[in-house]
Scaffold this motif. Structure first.
Motif, short mmCIF file in Angstrom:
data_model
loop_
_atom_site.label_atom_id
_atom_site.label_comp_id
_atom_site.label_asym_id
_atom_site.label_seq_id
_atom_site.Cartn_x
_atom_site.Cartn_y
_atom_site.Cartn_z
N ALA A 19 0.86 -1.18 0.00
CA ALA A 19 0.00 0.00 0.00
C ALA A 19 0.89 1.23 0.00
O ALA A 19 2.02 1.20 0.52
N GLY A 20 0.39 2.29 -0.59
CA GLY A 20 1.16 3.53 -0.62
C GLY A 20 0.25 4.74 -0.68
O GLY A 20 -0.89 4.66 -1.16
N LEU A 21 0.74 5.85 -0.19
CA LEU A 21 0.02 7.11 -0.21
C LEU A 21 1.02 8.17 -0.63
O LEU A 21 2.14 8.21 -0.14
N ASN A 22 0.62 9.04 -1.58
CA ASN A 22 1.51 10.12 -1.97
C ASN A 22 0.72 11.40 -2.16
O ASN A 22 -0.46 11.38 -2.47
N THR A 23 1.41 12.51 -1.94
CA THR A 23 0.80 13.83 -2.13
C THR A 23 1.75 14.68 -2.95
O THR A 23 2.98 14.54 -2.86
#
Length: 129
Positions: A19-23
């Motif tokens: 899983a990954g989250l980027n902004t």
């Protein structure tokens, strides 16, 4: 310009979850995006691995969301040589007034502002020296 990325991978037996989250925030421009990715891989044998992945990128400026599911299969002949196949679909959306397209797939050309759903297929042979 601010970019942040947070990711995690967890393996249990033949299954690998990720899983990954980027902004991406660029004050003074029309590009302001948040994305997430989830995926799973399964080792059918030590040489054969299948994977599925889903990427979603929300353009906070234009209030649109691009979606990119994909599936792949990889067969390793040795530690250094493998063949693989990939199918990826992209439902791109463009950002507000800038006309800049958020590229969410290797198969989607960032200069193409025709925001139609597309599907790409790829096969390859990889050899590491």
């Amino acid at each position: 310009l601010t970019k942040n990325l947070l990711g995690a991978v967890y393996s249990i037996g033949p299954v690998q979850l990720n899983a990954g989250l980027n902004t991406f925030k660029n004050p003074g421009s029309t590009i302001d995006a948040t994305g997430y990715e989830v995926g799973a891989a399964y080792s059918f044998t030590p040489a054969l691995v299948g994977a599925v992945n889903y990427v979603s990128i929300k353009d906070d400026y234009a209030h649109t969301t691009s979606k990119n599911p994909s599936a792949s299969l990889k067969y390793s002949f040795s530690k250094r040589t493998s063949v693989w196949g990939l199918v990826s679909s992209v439902d791109p959306k463009t950002t507000g007034t800038s006309g800049v397209t958020i590229p969410v797939s290797a198969f989607y050309n960032a200069f193409n502002t025709d925001s139609k759903k597309q599907t790409g297929y790829a096969v390859g042979l990889t050899h590491t020296f």
